[in-house]
Design a protein around this motif. Structure first.
Motif: not given
Ligand SMILES: *[C@@H]1O[C@H](CO)[C@@H](O)[C@H](O)[C@H]1NC(C)=O
Ligand SMILES: *[C@@H]1O[C@H](CO)[C@@H](O)[C@H](O)[C@H]1NC(C)=O
Ligand SMILES: *[C@@H]1O[C@H](CO)[C@@H](O)[C@H](O)[C@H]1NC(C)=O
Ligand SMILES: *[C@@H]1O[C@H](CO)[C@@H](O)[C@H](O)[C@H]1NC(C)=O
Ligand SMILES: *[C@@H]1O[C@H](CO)[C@@H](O)[C@H](O)[C@H]1NC(C)=O
Ligand SMILES: *[C@@H]1O[C@H](CO)[C@@H](O)[C@H](O)[C@H]1NC(C)=O
Ligand SMILES: *[C@@H]1O[C@H](CO)[C@@H](O)[C@H](O)[C@H]1NC(C)=O
Ligand SMILES: *[C@@H]1O[C@H](CO)[C@@H](O)[C@H](O)[C@H]1NC(C)=O
Length: 582
Positions: A321-323, A325-326, A329, A563, A567, A578-579
């Motif tokens: 998920t974006e969270d 992945a952030a 990173k 994930n 989150k 969406t992925l």
């Protein structure tokens, strides 16, 4: 033994100078043993041995397997390390009772020597300047002493110095019983049956190893995972054989000939075979140690293999998920250059440096049970609870859950936690990382993969993947990863929610992964892979789909764990549409 052994060894040494081939098992016996062992070494062990051999060996281990006899007079302290004396007529051996020299100093016997030089060789991973010991000597001593421990009369009675004081006639020749077993039986066999050519005798012993005795090798190699070397049973077997065969019918002054020779020769041949087999690399130390060294030279050797871990993290990366992945990173070390998959083998690279982390890469399960239980199995060889791959996964998940808050509040190094977690989720999916204790997850099962010598564990870590890449993917690993990803979105898409399944209260669920692994290990990895067998086309083609699916499952589960950590309550299956993969 020392009073008269001096004379014995003294004269033996002189003879050795004149007539090579007189001490120990006899130069022939030691040569045969090491020649047999050489053919059974894993690639890693063979590379380590090659590194350590002195120049005079010209790359051949067998050439220096009598070195320990040659320097015996020079290194007079080493004489007592060639044998162990046992009490008269007891026909048994006990380390505490028997392993000492004639003045009672403990550990000074052949078994103590084997333990000593094995321990020294475990320093192989240290850089040359850090090594406390001369490992060239350690290797030469160890290979010789493992041979000696298998000569029945090297665990013989104290009263006759292992048969040295029992004079007998061997056919027409005056000699002693010890020497009959060190040399004469082998020499007579060479003349009678092998055209005086030792190479032919070795060849026929080797044939028996891959043939008549192939089923027995697993028991010859038997050594618990705690131990790198298990010499005590060799000495017990030796004295048992000494009583049953060597001493039997060999009273002082007797003449031994055809009947004794023909009935004892098979014992000698089998002991030579067992010795060679027992020098096979059974130990995590040598195996992992040397693998570690190779890893430095040749990236791509440990764990699932660097490729396997890379694939798993690459697959996971595309599913974060974006969270998550952030967060990933943020946590990646600089050397990763923003690429998660670049550090998924970090845990293997630090394995030697962070010695404590070794047991966190796998879990051993009881032999042939084909199941896994956290409470029963998750501990290291010293019995410390939670020190196994599933324990490591819980540990680093718990640490990563503290990610909230400012950097300075962190109790743990979350960069390391991320790198460990992503590696261990990979490892727990490798079926033989949840293999049997008795064979160290297949590490002690020697196998030929097509024509290469290796072991079963290594086949599942690396060889299946490497062979697939070169057979089916034009040697391009990226193409294989792409094909697995295609299957995830396609063939396996309906299965993903079950792969991700984890009780709602839990962030991570490694126990079912371990249970699946040992089941697959029994059904596919161990099946048909007896020690010494050759695996090729059929095994490869039938196991490759298992490997591909495990890589896919590991990637999906790593992503969903991250994930959940970063989150809660997001399932890939729900967010799936969406992925997109990177
Ligand atoms: C026994 O071993 C000890 C320790 O290495 C040594 O000092 C002693 O001289 C040895 N005894 C004999 C009789 O060689
Ligand atoms: C262990 O090895 C060292 C170095 O070769 C040697 O000095 C020592 O006597 C050995 N001890 C035993 C019990 O083998
Ligand atoms: C290690 O032992 C071998 C054989 O005795 C010797 O040739 C070599 O010089 C020794 N190496 C070191 C670093 O002492
Ligand atoms: C091979 O095995 C057979 C059967 O156990 C035995 O009779 C024979 O002596 C063995 N030969 C060698 C060279 O080990
Ligand atoms: C290995 O050794 C253990 C204990 O010494 C024994 O219980 C077990 O049966 C052995 N396994 C094999 C395959 O020989
Ligand atoms: C948990 O992580 C810490 C920090 O890396 C480590 O010292 C400890 O050994 C780990 N314990 C387990 C069971 O993984
Ligand atoms: C965390 O671990 C990484 C990798 O071992 C290291 O480079 C970094 O300096 C550590 N960070 C802290 C704050 O100790
Ligand atoms: C994709 O799935 C098919 C069907 O299950 C399987 O035969 C094939 O080996 C898989 N390929 C990869 C690369 O996962």
């Amino acid at each position: 033994m020392i009073q008269s052994s001096f004379l014995f060894f003294g004269t033996a040494f002189v003879l050795l100078q004149l007539l090579p081939g007189v001490i120990g098992w006899g130069k022939e016996g030691h040569y045969a043993v090491c020649k047999i062992a050489e053919g059974l070494l894993t690639e890693d062990a063979a590379a380590a041995v090659k590194m350590l051999l002195p120049e005079i060996a010209k790359g051949e281990l067998a050439a220096v397997c009598s070195w320990a006899d040659e320097i015996r007079v020079h290194y007079s302290w080493s004489g007592e390390l060639h044998f162990v004396n046992t009490p008269e007529f007891r026909c048994n051996y006990e380390y505490c009772r028997d392993c000492h020299n004639s003045s009672g100093d403990k550990d000074r016997c052949v078994i103590g020597g084997i333990n000593n030089y094995t321990m020294q060789l475990q320093n192989y991973q240290c850089s040359a300047s850090e090594r406390k010991y001369n490992l060239t000597e350690a290797l030469m001593f160890l290979s010789h002493f493992i041979g000696d421990a298998h000569q029945p009369l090297h665990a013989g009675f104290r009263g006759d110095l292992g048969g040295n004081t029992i004079s007998v006639h061997w056919f027409g020749l005056q000699t002693n019983l010890h020497r009959v077993w060190d040399n004469m039986i082998i020499e007579t066999a060479m003349k009678s049956f092998y055209n005086s050519d030792l190479a032919i005798m070795i060849e026929s012993i080797n044939k028996n190893i891959t043939d008549t005795w192939s089923e027995d090798i697993i028991s010859w190699e038997n050594c618990t995972s705690i131990n790198t070397v298990c010499p005590d049973p060799y000495a017990s077997e030796s004295i048992d054989l000494a009583c049953k065969y060597a001493y039997k019918g060999a009273t002082p002054g007797s003449t031994l000939s055809d009947e004794y020779f023909l009935s004892r020769l098979p014992i000698v041949e089998k002991r030579l075979a067992q010795t060679g087999g027992s020098e096979m690399i059974r130990s995590r130390f040598f195996f992992l140690g040397t693998t570690f060294l190779l890893l430095q030279l040749l990236p791509g050797i440990l764990g699932w293999g660097k490729e396997g871990h890379y694939a798993i993290c690459k697959i996971a990366e595309g599913l974060l998920t974006e969270d998550a992945a952030a967060a990933v990173k943020m946590l990646l070390p600089e050397i990763a250059q923003g690429e998660f998959a670049a550090v998924c083998s970090w845990a293997d690279e630090v394995r030697f440096h962070y010695r404590w982390s070794g047991p966190l890469h796998y879990v051993d399960t009881p032999d042939f049970r084909c199941n896994y239980e956290y409470c029963r199995d998750c501990h290291d060889s010293g019995g410390h609870k939670d020190r196994c791959v599933t324990g490591g996964i819980y540990n680093y998940t718990m640490q990563l859950q503290t990610y909230e808050g400012s950097l300075s509040d962190w109790k743990y190094n979350l960069t390391e936690a991320l790198m460990f977690l992503s590696h261990f989720i990979g490892d727990v999916h490798q079926p033989l990382h949840v293999g049997f204790l008795g064979d160290l997850g297949g590490n002690t099962i020697p196998i030929r993969w097509f024509r290469r010598k290796t072991n079963l564990h290594h086949i599942w870590d690396n060889m299946i993947i490497e062979t697939a890449v070169s057979f089916f993917y034009n040697s391009d690993f990226a193409l294989m990863i792409e094909a697995i990803r295609r299957n995830i979105t396609d063939v396996w898409s309906a299965d993903i929610s079950s792969w991700e399944n984890c009780a709602p209260a839990n962030t991570v669920c490694p126990d079912p992964y371990a249970s699946e692994s040992i089941k697959l290990a029994c059904k596919y990895a161990y099946k048909g892979a007896t020690p010494g067998s050759t695996l090729s086309g059929f095994y490869f083609l039938s196991r490759l789909p298992i490997v591909e699916k495990r890589l896919a499952q590991a990637g999906v589960r790593l992503a969903s764990t991250l994930n959940r950590i970063f989150k809660p309550q997001v399932l890939i299956s729900e967010a799936y549409v969406t992925l997109t993969f990177l």
